[in-house]
Design a protein around this motif. Structure first.
Motif, mmCIF file in Angstrom:
data_model
loop_
_atom_site.group_PDB
_atom_site.id
_atom_site.type_symbol
_atom_site.label_atom_id
_atom_site.label_comp_id
_atom_site.label_asym_id
_atom_site.label_seq_id
_atom_site.Cartn_x
_atom_site.Cartn_y
_atom_site.Cartn_z
ATOM 1 N N UNK A 1 -60.045 2.549 -0.704
ATOM 2 C CA UNK A 1 -59.512 1.636 -1.074
ATOM 3 C C UNK A 1 -60.093 1.247 -2.775
ATOM 4 N N UNK A 2 -61.783 0.911 -2.566
ATOM 5 C CA UNK A 2 -62.852 0.399 -3.246
ATOM 6 C C UNK A 2 -63.011 1.457 -4.744
ATOM 7 N N UNK A 3 -62.410 2.430 -4.107
ATOM 8 C CA UNK A 3 -63.403 3.812 -4.866
ATOM 9 C C UNK A 3 -61.585 4.482 -5.499
ATOM 10 N N UNK A 4 -60.406 3.807 -5.405
ATOM 11 C CA UNK A 4 -59.505 3.849 -6.582
ATOM 12 C C UNK A 4 -58.182 5.241 -5.321
ATOM 13 N N UNK A 5 -58.802 5.887 -5.074
ATOM 14 C CA UNK A 5 -57.757 6.496 -4.935
ATOM 15 C C UNK A 5 -56.755 6.415 -3.335
ATOM 16 N N UNK A 6 -57.013 6.018 -2.325
ATOM 17 C CA UNK A 6 -56.131 5.236 -1.411
ATOM 18 C C UNK A 6 -55.130 4.642 -2.023
ATOM 19 N N UNK A 7 -55.363 4.592 -3.293
ATOM 20 C CA UNK A 7 -53.571 4.209 -4.304
ATOM 21 C C UNK A 7 -52.669 4.799 -4.328
ATOM 22 N N UNK A 8 -53.285 5.789 -4.619
ATOM 23 C CA UNK A 8 -52.950 7.249 -4.753
ATOM 24 C C UNK A 8 -52.422 8.066 -3.780
ATOM 25 N N UNK A 9 -52.594 7.797 -2.191
ATOM 26 C CA UNK A 9 -52.350 8.552 -0.631
ATOM 27 C C UNK A 9 -51.196 8.005 -0.231
ATOM 28 N N UNK A 10 -50.515 9.018 0.154
ATOM 29 C CA UNK A 10 -49.340 8.211 0.930
ATOM 30 C C UNK A 10 -47.592 8.621 0.925
ATOM 31 N N UNK A 11 -46.615 8.381 0.925
ATOM 32 C CA UNK A 11 -45.137 8.809 0.691
ATOM 33 C C UNK A 11 -44.563 7.926 -0.026
ATOM 34 N N UNK A 12 -43.625 8.609 -0.729
ATOM 35 C CA UNK A 12 -43.148 7.302 -1.644
ATOM 36 C C UNK A 12 -42.231 6.445 -1.398
ATOM 37 N N UNK A 13 -42.308 5.179 -1.653
ATOM 38 C CA UNK A 13 -42.464 4.237 -0.718
ATOM 39 C C UNK A 13 -41.934 3.514 0.177
ATOM 40 N N UNK A 14 -43.571 4.532 0.566
ATOM 41 C CA UNK A 14 -44.887 3.333 1.663
ATOM 42 C C UNK A 14 -46.049 3.363 1.433
ATOM 43 N N UNK A 15 -46.241 2.488 2.131
ATOM 44 C CA UNK A 15 -47.489 2.073 2.017
ATOM 45 C C UNK A 15 -48.831 3.134 1.429
ATOM 46 N N UNK A 16 -50.211 2.693 1.475
ATOM 47 C CA UNK A 16 -51.076 3.730 1.188
ATOM 48 C C UNK A 16 -51.398 4.102 2.223
ATOM 49 N N UNK A 17 -51.446 5.382 1.878
ATOM 50 C CA UNK A 17 -52.431 5.989 4.304
ATOM 51 C C UNK A 17 -53.183 6.600 3.816
ATOM 52 N N UNK A 18 -54.573 6.275 4.606
ATOM 53 C CA UNK A 18 -55.723 6.952 3.994
ATOM 54 C C UNK A 18 -55.730 8.459 5.535
ATOM 55 N N UNK A 19 -55.742 9.511 5.064
ATOM 56 C CA UNK A 19 -56.385 10.839 5.607
ATOM 57 C C UNK A 19 -57.563 11.000 7.087
ATOM 58 N N UNK A 20 -56.997 10.750 7.865
ATOM 59 C CA UNK A 20 -58.535 10.629 8.785
ATOM 60 C C UNK A 20 -59.525 9.482 8.181
ATOM 61 N N UNK A 21 -60.918 9.937 8.667
ATOM 62 C CA UNK A 21 -61.869 9.310 7.547
ATOM 63 C C UNK A 21 -62.567 10.245 6.822
ATOM 64 N N UNK A 22 -62.355 10.840 6.142
ATOM 65 C CA UNK A 22 -62.178 12.172 5.402
ATOM 66 C C UNK A 22 -63.056 12.175 4.597
ATOM 67 N N UNK A 23 -62.397 11.339 3.964
ATOM 68 C CA UNK A 23 -63.184 11.149 1.906
ATOM 69 C C UNK A 23 -64.003 10.449 1.895
ATOM 70 N N UNK A 24 -64.343 9.752 2.406
ATOM 71 C CA UNK A 24 -64.841 8.191 2.043
ATOM 72 C C UNK A 24 -66.843 9.332 2.855
ATOM 73 N N UNK A 25 -66.433 8.844 4.470
ATOM 74 C CA UNK A 25 -67.152 8.932 5.238
ATOM 75 C C UNK A 25 -67.993 10.916 5.420
#
Length: 382
Positions: free
Chosen positions: A128-152
């Protein structure tokens, strides 16, 4: 192996630091995981190729022991929040004074300074703090984290491993170690550099889930098949898109233009209906040998049996029969040779490691008796 002869002390943690240590171990480093005492079962599943020493860091003797291990090693990997190691008298300033060649890797969520440096968090917070979470997810839906792959793992463990290898390479020229400040926020953001750099060419002009690569385009999405499985479609380029239409038996002259954003919902409806008409295996056969960029969505228990993965040996088995991905990348002369051991017991190698670091049998017996260290092996091995 590429990292043969490199000795790493990994302070026990979860997820990103253990992954970093496992990567180093897979490529030949001697990784020693320092566990807490009185913890019979570790939750760390990324222990492949490591050895375990159980040390009570609440005692002065335990801290002195860890100090000795660190100053006789090449790398220290610590996953604690800012200030923890300094309180133990084991911060980089102290250890690098004794061993100027030491690489001291600090892997944290927010880094070693800044207003969040001492705050708790997890992958979703760092993303979320990286800015990337804001771009992840379906249109009209809330941001969705893809497992814990990107940051961890991408922004944390793998980026930290890169930093360690870079520092080891630089040490060959300077003879000096250094401190690595690996922030999972910054690592995730760095892994997402394409998002920032491609914004200027209009790739992310639309909202979340409405662009080419985020599920907005009907030709870059997944589709349910007749048997409830899925196919992944990545037919971005016009020539690949035409091959997609050919296999789907769709006439491009009867469809709206590929890049007509307003017609994307209708195209998705058409594609969904077509993919739902046949089972996954049939679609896989039809797309095999084409450049339509369409592949089956394989489950974890299917990947090793897929012909391509099987031919490359992309997945391996440990001594317990459990499957795992082969370490990547593949080096031609010094490839990784992951340990086949399936389990690692806390304190399993305490006696063995202490002997390697110059402790004699009497000293080890005294530390075992005092509870400074624990060993899961029989003490007769002394």
């Amino acid at each position: 192996m590429a990292l043969a002869g490199v000795r790493v002390i990994e302070l026990a943690g979860l997820a990103p630091a253990p992954f970093c240590g496992m990567v180093l171990a897979d490529f030949g480093a001697k990784v020693i995981r320092v566990d807490r005492t009185k913890v019979p079962v570790s939750l760390d599943t990324l222990h492949r190729g490591k050895r375990s020493v159980a040390v009570d860091l609440k005692t002065a003797e335990g801290r002195a022991l860890l100090r000795r291990l660190c100053v006789q090693s090449d790398v220290v990997l610590e996953p604690y929040r800012k200030g923890v190691m300094e309180k133990l008298g084991l911060g980089p300033q102290e250890l690098l004074t004794e061993n100027p060649r030491l690489i001291y890797a600090r892997l944290t969520g927010y880094g070693q300074n800044g207003s969040h440096a001492t705050a708790a968090g997890h992958d979703i917070n760092y993303l979320a703090m990286s800015g990337l979470l804001s771009r992840l997810g379906r249109s009209g839906e809330k941001p969705l984290a893809p497992l814990n792959l990107l940051a961890d793992f991408a922004g944390g463990g793998l980026t930290c491993a890169l930093g360690i290898v870079l520092a080891l390479l630089e040490r060959e020229k300077s003879g000096k170690g250094q401190v690595i400040d690996a922030s999972m926020v910054e690592g995730a953001a760095y892994a997402g550099s394409f998002v920032w750099k491609s914004g200027s060419i209009g790739m992310w002009d639309r909202g979340r889930g409405e662009n080419l690569l985020d599920g907005g385009a009907p030709f870059y999405d997944t589709y349910r098949t007749q048997d409830g499985k899925f196919m992944a479609v990545g037919a971005l380029e016009p020539q690949f898109y035409l091959q997609l239409l050919k296999v789907l038996e769709l006439d491009p002259r009867e469809l709206p233009p590929q890049m007509s954003f307003s017609d994307w919902p209708e195209l998705r409806r058409i594609f969904s209906a077509r993919f739902a008409s046949k089972p996954q295996a049939e679609w896989s056969r039809l797309f095999q040998g084409t450049d339509a960029c369409v592949t089956p969505v394989l489950s974890l228990d299917q990947v090793s049996s897929h012909p391509h993965n099987r031919e490359r040996g992309s997945f391996m088995k440990d001594s317990g029969g459990g499957e795992f991905p082969r370490p990547a990348p593949v080096l031609s002369r010094t490839p990784a040779r992951p340990s086949p051991a399936a389990h690692l017991t806390t304190g399993e190698h305490t006696v063995e490691v202490l002997q390697e670091f110059g402790f004699n049998s009497e000293e080890i017996e005294q530390m075992l008796a005092a509870g400074v260290v624990e060993a899961s092996t029989e003490r007769s091995k002394l």
